[in-house]
Design a protein around this motif. Sequence first.
Motif, PDB file in Angstrom:
ATOM      1  N   ASP A 171       0.827  -1.207   0.000  1.00  0.00           N
ATOM      2  CA  ASP A 171       0.000   0.000   0.000  1.00  0.00           C
ATOM      3  C   ASP A 171       0.861   1.258   0.000  1.00  0.00           C
ATOM      4  OD1 ASP A 171      -2.306  -1.470  -0.005  1.00  0.00           O
ATOM      5  OD2 ASP A 171      -2.491  -1.508   2.190  1.00  0.00           O
ATOM      6  N   VAL A 172       1.973   1.194   0.724  1.00  0.00           N
ATOM      7  CA  VAL A 172       2.863   2.349   0.775  1.00  0.00           C
ATOM      8  C   VAL A 172       3.599   2.518  -0.552  1.00  0.00           C
ATOM      9  CG1 VAL A 172       4.849   3.360   1.945  1.00  0.00           C
ATOM     10  CG2 VAL A 172       3.138   2.109   3.267  1.00  0.00           C
ATOM     11  N   LYS A 173       4.010   1.419  -1.152  1.00  0.00           N
ATOM     12  CA  LYS A 173       4.707   1.484  -2.432  1.00  0.00           C
ATOM     13  C   LYS A 173       3.822   2.080  -3.519  1.00  0.00           C
ATOM     14  CE  LYS A 173       8.026  -2.269  -1.791  1.00  0.00           C
ATOM     15  NZ  LYS A 173       8.514  -3.566  -2.303  1.00  0.00           N
ATOM     16  N   SER A 174       2.517   1.877  -3.420  1.00  0.00           N
ATOM     17  CA  SER A 174       1.601   2.386  -4.442  1.00  0.00           C
ATOM     18  C   SER A 174       1.503   3.905  -4.430  1.00  0.00           C
ATOM     19  CB  SER A 174       0.205   1.786  -4.233  1.00  0.00           C
ATOM     20  OG  SER A 174      -0.351   2.248  -3.013  1.00  0.00           O
ATOM     21  N   LEU A 175       2.072   4.529  -3.411  1.00  0.00           N
ATOM     22  CA  LEU A 175       2.030   5.987  -3.322  1.00  0.00           C
ATOM     23  C   LEU A 175       3.007   6.650  -4.288  1.00  0.00           C
ATOM     24  CD1 LEU A 175       1.931   6.523   0.555  1.00  0.00           C
ATOM     25  CD2 LEU A 175       0.018   6.692  -1.038  1.00  0.00           C
ATOM     26  N   ARG A 176       3.950   5.909  -4.827  1.00  0.00           N
ATOM     27  CA  ARG A 176       4.993   6.513  -5.660  1.00  0.00           C
ATOM     28  C   ARG A 176       4.400   7.250  -6.865  1.00  0.00           C
ATOM     29  NH1 ARG A 176       9.254   1.407  -5.778  1.00  0.00           N
ATOM     30  NH2 ARG A 176       9.815   1.500  -3.565  1.00  0.00           N
ATOM     31  N   GLU A 177       3.483   6.603  -7.551  1.00  0.00           N
ATOM     32  CA  GLU A 177       2.869   7.234  -8.719  1.00  0.00           C
ATOM     33  C   GLU A 177       2.092   8.478  -8.313  1.00  0.00           C
ATOM     34  OE1 GLU A 177      -0.251   6.158 -12.324  1.00  0.00           O
ATOM     35  OE2 GLU A 177       0.614   4.553 -11.095  1.00  0.00           O
ATOM     36  N   GLU A 178       1.415   8.385  -7.184  1.00  0.00           N
ATOM     37  CA  GLU A 178       0.660   9.536  -6.698  1.00  0.00           C
ATOM     38  C   GLU A 178       1.589  10.690  -6.345  1.00  0.00           C
ATOM     39  OE1 GLU A 178      -1.715   8.239  -3.466  1.00  0.00           O
ATOM     40  OE2 GLU A 178      -2.652   6.599  -4.584  1.00  0.00           O
ATOM     41  N   LEU A 179       2.766  10.388  -5.781  1.00  0.00           N
ATOM     42  CA  LEU A 179       3.723  11.427  -5.413  1.00  0.00           C
ATOM     43  C   LEU A 179       4.284  12.133  -6.647  1.00  0.00           C
ATOM     44  CD1 LEU A 179       5.649   9.602  -2.546  1.00  0.00           C
ATOM     45  CD2 LEU A 179       3.966  11.422  -2.324  1.00  0.00           C
ATOM     46  N   GLN A 180       4.453  11.397  -7.733  1.00  0.00           N
ATOM     47  CA  GLN A 180       4.912  12.013  -8.966  1.00  0.00           C
ATOM     48  C   GLN A 180       3.891  13.017  -9.486  1.00  0.00           C
ATOM     49  OE1 GLN A 180       5.772   8.794 -11.642  1.00  0.00           O
ATOM     50  NE2 GLN A 180       7.665   8.200 -10.598  1.00  0.00           N
ATOM     51  N   LYS A 181       2.611  12.664  -9.364  1.00  0.00           N
ATOM     52  CA  LYS A 181       1.546  13.584  -9.782  1.00  0.00           C
ATOM     53  C   LYS A 181       1.535  14.822  -8.885  1.00  0.00           C
ATOM     54  CE  LYS A 181      -1.463   9.900 -11.508  1.00  0.00           C
ATOM     55  NZ  LYS A 181      -2.782   9.203 -11.338  1.00  0.00           N
ATOM     56  N   LEU A 182       1.769  14.598  -7.595  1.00  0.00           N
ATOM     57  CA  LEU A 182       1.768  15.720  -6.659  1.00  0.00           C
ATOM     58  C   LEU A 182       2.911  16.694  -6.964  1.00  0.00           C
ATOM     59  CD1 LEU A 182       0.975  13.953  -3.265  1.00  0.00           C
ATOM     60  CD2 LEU A 182      -0.489  15.525  -4.519  1.00  0.00           C
ATOM     61  N   GLY A 183       4.056  16.136  -7.387  1.00  0.00           N
ATOM     62  CA  GLY A 183       5.179  16.993  -7.737  1.00  0.00           C
ATOM     63  C   GLY A 183       4.819  17.953  -8.856  1.00  0.00           C
ATOM     64  N   ALA A 184       4.018  17.480  -9.812  1.00  0.00           N
ATOM     65  CA  ALA A 184       3.583  18.337 -10.923  1.00  0.00           C
ATOM     66  C   ALA A 184       2.544  19.347 -10.451  1.00  0.00           C
ATOM     67  CB  ALA A 184       3.019  17.476 -12.044  1.00  0.00           C
ATOM     68  N   ILE A 185       1.612  18.897  -9.615  1.00  0.00           N
ATOM     69  CA  ILE A 185       0.546  19.780  -9.141  1.00  0.00           C
ATOM     70  C   ILE A 185       1.108  20.934  -8.334  1.00  0.00           C
ATOM     71  CG2 ILE A 185      -1.446  19.927  -7.585  1.00  0.00           C
ATOM     72  CD1 ILE A 185      -2.145  17.067  -8.387  1.00  0.00           C
ATOM     73  N   TYR A 186       2.068  20.632  -7.471  1.00  0.00           N
ATOM     74  CA  TYR A 186       2.654  21.667  -6.619  1.00  0.00           C
ATOM     75  C   TYR A 186       3.832  22.380  -7.283  1.00  0.00           C
ATOM     76  CZ  TYR A 186      -0.238  20.193  -2.713  1.00  0.00           C
ATOM     77  OH  TYR A 186      -1.313  19.912  -1.877  1.00  0.00           O
ATOM     78  N   GLN A 187       4.029  22.103  -8.582  1.00  0.00           N
ATOM     79  CA  GLN A 187       5.043  22.807  -9.379  1.00  0.00           C
ATOM     80  C   GLN A 187       6.440  22.683  -8.774  1.00  0.00           C
ATOM     81  OE1 GLN A 187       3.620  26.825  -9.735  1.00  0.00           O
ATOM     82  NE2 GLN A 187       1.709  26.217 -10.702  1.00  0.00           N
ATOM     83  N   LEU A 188       6.750  21.502  -8.253  1.00  0.00           N
ATOM     84  CA  LEU A 188       8.043  21.323  -7.586  1.00  0.00           C
ATOM     85  C   LEU A 188       9.215  21.238  -8.567  1.00  0.00           C
ATOM     86  CD1 LEU A 188       7.056  18.785  -4.802  1.00  0.00           C
ATOM     87  CD2 LEU A 188       6.996  21.273  -4.774  1.00  0.00           C
ATOM     88  N   ASN A 189       8.891  21.055  -9.838  1.00  0.00           N
ATOM     89  CA  ASN A 189       9.959  20.983 -10.825  1.00  0.00           C
ATOM     90  C   ASN A 189      10.008  22.219 -11.704  1.00  0.00           C
ATOM     91  OD1 ASN A 189      10.685  18.325 -10.047  1.00  0.00           O
ATOM     92  ND2 ASN A 189       8.990  17.502 -11.237  1.00  0.00           N
ATOM     93  N   SER A 190       9.298  23.276 -11.266  1.00  0.00           N
ATOM     94  CA  SER A 190       9.248  24.502 -12.073  1.00  0.00           C
ATOM     95  C   SER A 190      10.552  25.285 -11.914  1.00  0.00           C
ATOM     96  CB  SER A 190       8.072  25.380 -11.639  1.00  0.00           C
ATOM     97  OG  SER A 190       8.260  25.852 -10.322  1.00  0.00           O
ATOM     98  N   LYS A 191      10.741  26.279 -12.751  1.00  0.00           N
ATOM     99  CA  LYS A 191      11.952  27.106 -12.723  1.00  0.00           C
ATOM    100  C   LYS A 191      11.981  28.008 -11.510  1.00  0.00           C
ATOM    101  CE  LYS A 191      12.538  27.187 -17.749  1.00  0.00           C
ATOM    102  NZ  LYS A 191      12.644  28.065 -18.945  1.00  0.00           N
ATOM    103  N   ASP A 192      10.810  28.194 -10.873  1.00  0.00           N
ATOM    104  CA  ASP A 192      10.743  29.114  -9.730  1.00  0.00           C
ATOM    105  C   ASP A 192      11.175  28.490  -8.433  1.00  0.00           C
ATOM    106  OD1 ASP A 192       9.783  31.094 -11.352  1.00  0.00           O
ATOM    107  OD2 ASP A 192       7.679  30.561 -11.040  1.00  0.00           O
ATOM    108  N   GLU A 193      11.425  27.175  -8.438  1.00  0.00           N
ATOM    109  CA  GLU A 193      11.762  26.537  -7.176  1.00  0.00           C
ATOM    110  C   GLU A 193      13.121  26.988  -6.685  1.00  0.00           C
ATOM    111  OE1 GLU A 193      13.939  22.387  -7.788  1.00  0.00           O
ATOM    112  OE2 GLU A 193      11.902  22.360  -8.530  1.00  0.00           O
ATOM    113  N   CYS A 194      13.351  26.836  -5.378  1.00  0.00           N
ATOM    114  CA  CYS A 194      14.622  27.314  -4.810  1.00  0.00           C
ATOM    115  C   CYS A 194      15.758  26.439  -5.308  1.00  0.00           C
ATOM    116  CB  CYS A 194      14.563  27.266  -3.287  1.00  0.00           C
ATOM    117  SG  CYS A 194      13.332  28.393  -2.611  1.00  0.00           S
TER     118      CYS A 194
END
Length: 234
Positions: free
Chosen positions: A211-234
């Motif tokens: 169940d915990v391992k299944s979170l990986r795909e969800e975390l990748q989606k969250l990274g996009a939603i929260y713009q963690l890979n954008s140019k504005d990140e620290c």
Amino acid sequence: MADLKEDKIDFRKLEKELENAMKADAKYWRENDAKMRAVEQRVESYEQFRDIVAASHLQPLEKKDKISESKLQQPWNTLATSDDKKQELRLTRDTEERLSAGNLPHNSLEFTRDWRRCQDRYKLLMTIGGTRLEKVMKSDIGMGILGEILVSLNASFVPEDATAVTDILECLPNCGRFSLALDFLSRQEKQSAKELVEKLEDSCESNEDEDVKSLREELQKLGAIYQLNSKDEC
């Protein structure tokens, strides 16, 4: 024949009206510039935005400026300060007792009130959970609340709460004005979001539970939603 007294122009009145009009025009453009600066700086809350506009008429002190010592003679009202602290402690105690009794917030206003008064914000988030948090803030996320939630989750995160924290991160984007709140995140708050997702990913790596391992795909989606890979990140 026209009466010269009636045709006489009151130049003082005209001068006063012109002066008032120029002051009003200067105030408008000064406050407009302050609003633009506040938007460019991505202030964290409406209160900060309002304060910047309200203080737009102030000028920075120069080296030649001196503060009169006579202005520093008035003592602080220590009694009032003490009373304010007692009131704040009482409200905090009452809020935590009410939350412990199961009286959770029902809307965004109640959540913001409890959030400001609660000392253990991480516990409050774990108690409410993602699903209820989404319902509570369905209309909107209070100004600055999103960033404070991310900072609190990151600061107090423990691997045992990985599923609950992920659920909260998944539900927040469904709340009202999430995109606007996301745009107003500070660099520190974006960094907290990035660190939090990294901690969640690490907990998946070190846990063999399916169940915990299944979170990986969800975390990748969250990274996009929260713009963690954008140019504005620290």
